[in-house]
Design a protein around this motif. Structure first.
Motif, PDB file in Angstrom:
ATOM      1  N   PRO A 117       0.779  -1.248   0.000  1.00 28.05           N
ATOM      2  CA  PRO A 117       0.000   0.000   0.000  1.00 28.05           C
ATOM      3  C   PRO A 117       0.807   1.294   0.000  1.00 28.05           C
ATOM      4  O   PRO A 117       0.327   2.305  -0.511  1.00 28.05           O
ATOM      5  N   LYS A 118       2.007   1.275   0.547  1.00 23.45           N
ATOM      6  CA  LYS A 118       2.802   2.511   0.547  1.00 23.45           C
ATOM      7  C   LYS A 118       3.078   2.982  -0.872  1.00 23.45           C
ATOM      8  O   LYS A 118       3.035   4.184  -1.163  1.00 23.45           O
ATOM      9  N   TYR A 119       3.343   2.050  -1.770  1.00 20.38           N
ATOM     10  CA  TYR A 119       3.703   2.392  -3.144  1.00 20.38           C
ATOM     11  C   TYR A 119       2.499   2.404  -4.080  1.00 20.38           C
ATOM     12  O   TYR A 119       2.625   2.758  -5.256  1.00 20.38           O
ATOM     13  N   ASN A 120       1.346   2.031  -3.536  1.00 24.29           N
ATOM     14  CA  ASN A 120       0.098   2.020  -4.302  1.00 24.29           C
ATOM     15  C   ASN A 120      -1.001   2.661  -3.452  1.00 24.29           C
ATOM     16  O   ASN A 120      -1.958   2.002  -3.041  1.00 24.29           O
ATOM     17  N   PRO A 121      -0.887   3.949  -3.170  1.00 23.22           N
ATOM     18  CA  PRO A 121      -1.727   4.587  -2.160  1.00 23.22           C
ATOM     19  C   PRO A 121      -3.164   4.860  -2.615  1.00 23.22           C
ATOM     20  O   PRO A 121      -3.497   4.769  -3.800  1.00 23.22           O
ATOM     21  N   TYR A 122      -3.978   5.199  -1.623  1.00 24.12           N
ATOM     22  CA  TYR A 122      -5.325   5.712  -1.848  1.00 24.12           C
ATOM     23  C   TYR A 122      -5.211   7.198  -2.150  1.00 24.12           C
ATOM     24  O   TYR A 122      -4.515   7.937  -1.442  1.00 24.12           O
ATOM     25  N   VAL A 123      -5.892   7.675  -3.209  1.00 24.45           N
ATOM     26  CA  VAL A 123      -5.801   9.082  -3.617  1.00 24.45           C
ATOM     27  C   VAL A 123      -7.200   9.619  -3.900  1.00 24.45           C
ATOM     28  O   VAL A 123      -7.943   9.050  -4.715  1.00 24.45           O
ATOM     29  N   ARG A 124      -7.535  10.710  -3.226  1.00 30.57           N
ATOM     30  CA  ARG A 124      -8.792  11.413  -3.507  1.00 30.57           C
ATOM     31  C   ARG A 124      -8.514  12.908  -3.441  1.00 30.57           C
ATOM     32  O   ARG A 124      -8.347  13.472  -2.363  1.00 30.57           O
ATOM     33  N   GLY A 125      -8.451  13.542  -4.592  1.00 33.56           N
ATOM     34  CA  GLY A 125      -8.042  14.950  -4.630  1.00 33.56           C
ATOM     35  C   GLY A 125      -6.616  15.069  -4.140  1.00 33.56           C
ATOM     36  O   GLY A 125      -5.701  14.409  -4.646  1.00 33.56           O
ATOM     37  N   ALA A 177     -12.452 -10.107  -8.639  1.00 33.66           N
ATOM     38  CA  ALA A 177     -12.285  -8.893  -7.838  1.00 33.66           C
ATOM     39  C   ALA A 177     -12.238  -7.657  -8.739  1.00 33.66           C
ATOM     40  O   ALA A 177     -11.896  -7.741  -9.919  1.00 33.66           O
ATOM     41  N   THR A 178     -12.568  -6.510  -8.161  1.00 35.37           N
ATOM     42  CA  THR A 178     -12.414  -5.225  -8.852  1.00 35.37           C
ATOM     43  C   THR A 178     -11.223  -4.495  -8.237  1.00 35.37           C
ATOM     44  O   THR A 178     -10.877  -4.700  -7.074  1.00 35.37           O
ATOM     45  N   TRP A 179     -10.612  -3.641  -9.044  1.00 35.32           N
ATOM     46  CA  TRP A 179      -9.402  -2.908  -8.629  1.00 35.32           C
ATOM     47  C   TRP A 179      -9.731  -1.447  -8.386  1.00 35.32           C
ATOM     48  O   TRP A 179     -10.360  -0.785  -9.224  1.00 35.32           O
ATOM     49  N   GLY A 180      -9.275  -0.933  -7.243  1.00 33.91           N
ATOM     50  CA  GLY A 180      -9.519   0.464  -6.900  1.00 33.91           C
ATOM     51  C   GLY A 180      -8.839   1.447  -7.831  1.00 33.91           C
ATOM     52  O   GLY A 180      -9.223   2.623  -7.873  1.00 33.91           O
ATOM     53  N   GLY A 181      -7.856   1.010  -8.583  1.00 30.32           N
ATOM     54  CA  GLY A 181      -7.201   1.881  -9.545  1.00 30.32           C
ATOM     55  C   GLY A 181      -8.066   2.213 -10.745  1.00 30.32           C
ATOM     56  O   GLY A 181      -7.755   3.131 -11.505  1.00 30.32           O
ATOM     57  N   ASN A 182      -9.181   1.489 -10.914  1.00 35.68           N
ATOM     58  CA  ASN A 182     -10.113   1.756 -12.011  1.00 35.68           C
ATOM     59  C   ASN A 182     -11.241   2.700 -11.614  1.00 35.68           C
ATOM     60  O   ASN A 182     -12.071   3.048 -12.463  1.00 35.68           O
ATOM     61  N   TRP A 183     -11.306   3.077 -10.347  1.00 40.74           N
ATOM     62  CA  TRP A 183     -12.387   3.948  -9.892  1.00 40.74           C
ATOM     63  C   TRP A 183     -12.226   5.350 -10.478  1.00 40.74           C
ATOM     64  O   TRP A 183     -11.113   5.779 -10.787  1.00 40.74           O
ATOM     65  N   LYS A 184     -13.331   6.074 -10.595  1.00 46.82           N
ATOM     66  CA  LYS A 184     -13.339   7.380 -11.254  1.00 46.82           C
ATOM     67  C   LYS A 184     -13.123   8.545 -10.285  1.00 46.82           C
ATOM     68  O   LYS A 184     -12.276   9.403 -10.520  1.00 46.82           O
ATOM     69  N   THR A 185     -13.905   8.597  -9.195  1.00 47.72           N
ATOM     70  CA  THR A 185     -13.847   9.761  -8.303  1.00 47.72           C
ATOM     71  C   THR A 185     -12.682   9.702  -7.327  1.00 47.72           C
ATOM     72  O   THR A 185     -12.351  10.690  -6.681  1.00 47.72           O
ATOM     73  N   MET A 186     -12.086   8.555  -7.205  1.00 44.26           N
ATOM     74  CA  MET A 186     -10.922   8.365  -6.336  1.00 44.26           C
ATOM     75  C   MET A 186     -10.105   7.222  -6.916  1.00 44.26           C
ATOM     76  O   MET A 186     -10.586   6.476  -7.778  1.00 44.26           O
ATOM     77  N   LYS A 187      -8.887   7.059  -6.444  1.00 46.08           N
ATOM     78  CA  LYS A 187      -8.054   5.936  -6.849  1.00 46.08           C
ATOM     79  C   LYS A 187      -7.534   5.244  -5.587  1.00 46.08           C
ATOM     80  O   LYS A 187      -7.079   5.893  -4.646  1.00 46.08           O
ATOM     81  N   ASP A 188      -7.637   3.932  -5.592  1.00 47.98           N
ATOM     82  CA  ASP A 188      -7.098   3.141  -4.482  1.00 47.98           C
ATOM     83  C   ASP A 188      -6.259   2.032  -5.111  1.00 47.98           C
ATOM     84  O   ASP A 188      -6.709   0.907  -5.303  1.00 47.98           O
ATOM     85  N   TYR A 189      -5.018   2.392  -5.447  1.00 44.87           N
ATOM     86  CA  TYR A 189      -4.181   1.533  -6.279  1.00 44.87           C
ATOM     87  C   TYR A 189      -3.791   0.216  -5.598  1.00 44.87           C
ATOM     88  O   TYR A 189      -3.471  -0.758  -6.280  1.00 44.87           O
ATOM     89  N   GLN A 190      -3.821   0.196  -4.290  1.00 41.69           N
ATOM     90  CA  GLN A 190      -3.455  -0.997  -3.521  1.00 41.69           C
ATOM     91  C   GLN A 190      -4.591  -2.015  -3.421  1.00 41.69           C
ATOM     92  O   GLN A 190      -4.364  -3.162  -3.054  1.00 41.69           O
ATOM     93  N   HIS A 191      -5.812  -1.598  -3.740  1.00 38.35           N
ATOM     94  CA  HIS A 191      -7.039  -2.238  -3.265  1.00 38.35           C
ATOM     95  C   HIS A 191      -7.705  -3.141  -4.304  1.00 38.35           C
ATOM     96  O   HIS A 191      -7.980  -2.740  -5.430  1.00 38.35           O
ATOM     97  N   PHE A 192      -7.960  -4.417  -3.878  1.00 32.42           N
ATOM     98  CA  PHE A 192      -8.760  -5.356  -4.649  1.00 32.42           C
ATOM     99  C   PHE A 192      -9.911  -5.829  -3.764  1.00 32.42           C
ATOM    100  O   PHE A 192      -9.676  -6.238  -2.625  1.00 32.42           O
ATOM    101  N   GLN A 193     -11.127  -5.779  -4.278  1.00 35.79           N
ATOM    102  CA  GLN A 193     -12.256  -6.217  -3.476  1.00 35.79           C
ATOM    103  C   GLN A 193     -13.161  -7.157  -4.255  1.00 35.79           C
ATOM    104  O   GLN A 193     -13.321  -7.050  -5.470  1.00 35.79           O
ATOM    105  N   PHE A 194     -13.724  -8.107  -3.522  1.00 35.16           N
ATOM    106  CA  PHE A 194     -14.633  -9.083  -4.089  1.00 35.16           C
ATOM    107  C   PHE A 194     -16.064  -8.702  -3.758  1.00 35.16           C
ATOM    108  O   PHE A 194     -16.344  -8.110  -2.711  1.00 35.16           O
ATOM    109  N   PRO A 195     -17.011  -9.056  -4.624  1.00 36.85           N
ATOM    110  CA  PRO A 195     -18.427  -8.793  -4.307  1.00 36.85           C
ATOM    111  C   PRO A 195     -18.864  -9.641  -3.117  1.00 36.85           C
ATOM    112  O   PRO A 195     -18.365 -10.758  -2.932  1.00 36.85           O
ATOM    113  N   SER A 196     -19.781  -9.137  -2.349  1.00 32.09           N
ATOM    114  CA  SER A 196     -20.245  -9.848  -1.140  1.00 32.09           C
ATOM    115  C   SER A 196     -21.033 -11.097  -1.525  1.00 32.09           C
ATOM    116  O   SER A 196     -21.692 -11.132  -2.561  1.00 32.09           O
TER     117      SER A 196
END
Length: 251
Positions: free
Chosen positions: A184-192, A232-251
Motif C-alpha cells: 500500500p505505501k507504493y500504491n496509495p489511496y488518492v482522492r483529490g 475482484a475489482t481494482w480500486g485503480g479503475n475507480w473514477k472519483t478516487m483511486k485506491d491503487y493498492q485495493h482489490f475487493q470481491f463482491p459480497s
C-alpha cells in the motif's frame, strides 16, 4: 583355548558397540527428510526460509486455509475484530502463505479473510509466489494495533479490519474480509489532494507515465491480472478516487 575364546568375545562386543555408535550417528530417513525449520509445527509469520525448507515441507502444506482457533481469536478480538463487526468468527479464515519479500527471499505470511474467498485468495498468493512477485510483508493489521494507517505506512499487505471507508460512514469491504491491500505505501489511496498513507504521497500522481515506482500495480501487473480473473475489482479503475493498492470481491 581360553585366550582365543576371550579374544573372540572381546572382538564381538567391540564390533557391536562400534556398529551401534555408527548407527546412532546416521539419521533415520524420516528425520533426514525433516526441514531444518519445522514449518508445520513451529510456523510463524515473518520467517525467512529457503527452497530446501519449501521442497521438504511441500508447497501445498505452506498455503493453508485454517479456522480461527482460540489463540487467533484472542489475537484479533478487540483489534481488527470489535463489537459491531458485520462478520463473526466462523465467517473468517486464517491463511498461511508464502511470498517473496523486497530482497527476493522466501518469507512466511498470514492473512485473515472472509471464508467465501479463502480458497481463491490462497490460490492467487500461491501463483504470485511462483511468479516471484515481490510483496514486502504480509502480517495481520493486528500487529499494528488494528491501525490501518500504520499498517499501510509500513507497506504491509493485509485484508480483514473492521473499519469504515476513508472519509465515509459506510463500512469498508475490509470490515467483511472481502478486500485486500497490496504493497500500500507504493500504491496509495488518492482522492483529490488526500493521500493515504501519507508517506506514499510521492507515488500517488502521474503514475501512468512514471517508471520509478517500486511494486507499482497497474493493468499489466500480475496481481491485477490474477485478482480480476478471480472476480475482484481494482480500486485503480475507480473514477472519483483511486485506491491503487485495493482489490475487493463482491459480497
Amino acid at each position: 583355548m581360553k585366550k582365543n575364546t576371550l579374544f573372540i568375545a572381546t572382538f564381538f562386543i567391540t564390533t557391536v558397540l562400534l556398529t551401534g555408535i555408527l548407527l546412532m550417528a546416521i539419521p533415520l530417513k524420516s528425520e533426514a527428510n525433516k526441514p531444518r525449520i519445522r514449518l508445520l509445527h513451529d510456523w510463524e509469520p515473518g520467517l525467512i526460509i529457503d527452497e530446501t525448507d519449501v521442497n521438504m515441507t511441500g508447497l501445498n502444506r505452506l498455503f493453508l486455509v485454517c479456522d480461527i482457533d482460540n489463540n487467533m481469536w484472542e489475537r484479533i478480538n478487540g483489534k481488527s475484530w470489535r463489537k459491531g463487526c458485520p462478520v463473526g468468527r466462523r465467517e473468517l479464515c486464517y491463511l498461511r502463505l508464502l511470498h517473496r519479500n523486497a530482497k527476493g527471499q522466501i518469507q512466511t505470511g498470514e492473512m485473515v479473510v472472509n471464508r467465501k474467498i479463502a480458497e481463491r485468495v490462497t490460490s492467487i498468493f500461491k501463483e504470485l509466489y511462483l511468479q516471484n512477485y515481490r510483496i514486502e510483508s504480509i502480517f495481520l493489521v493486528d500487529n499494528y494495533g488494528g491501525d490501518d494507517e500504520k499498517s499501510m505506512a509500513a507497506n504491509n499487505t493485509s485484508c480483514f479490519n473492521y473499519r469504515r471507508v476513508e472519509g465515509s460512514a459506510k463500512l469498508s469491504k475490509h470490515a467483511y474480509g472481502m478486500a485486500i491491500d497490496i504493497n500500500p505505501k507504493y500504491n496509495p489511496y488518492v482522492r483529490g489532494k488526500k493521500v493515504s498513507p501519507e508517506n506514499g504521497r510521492k507515488y500517488a500522481f502521474n503514475r501512468e507515465v512514471r517508471k520509478d515506482i517500486p511494486y507499482e500495480i497497474d493493468r499489466n501487473d500480475m496481481a491485477y491480472k490474477l485478482f480480476t480473473k478471480a472476480g475482484a475489482t481494482w480500486g485503480g479503475n475507480w473514477k472519483t478516487m483511486k485506491d491503487y493498492q485495493h482489490f475487493q470481491f463482491p459480497s
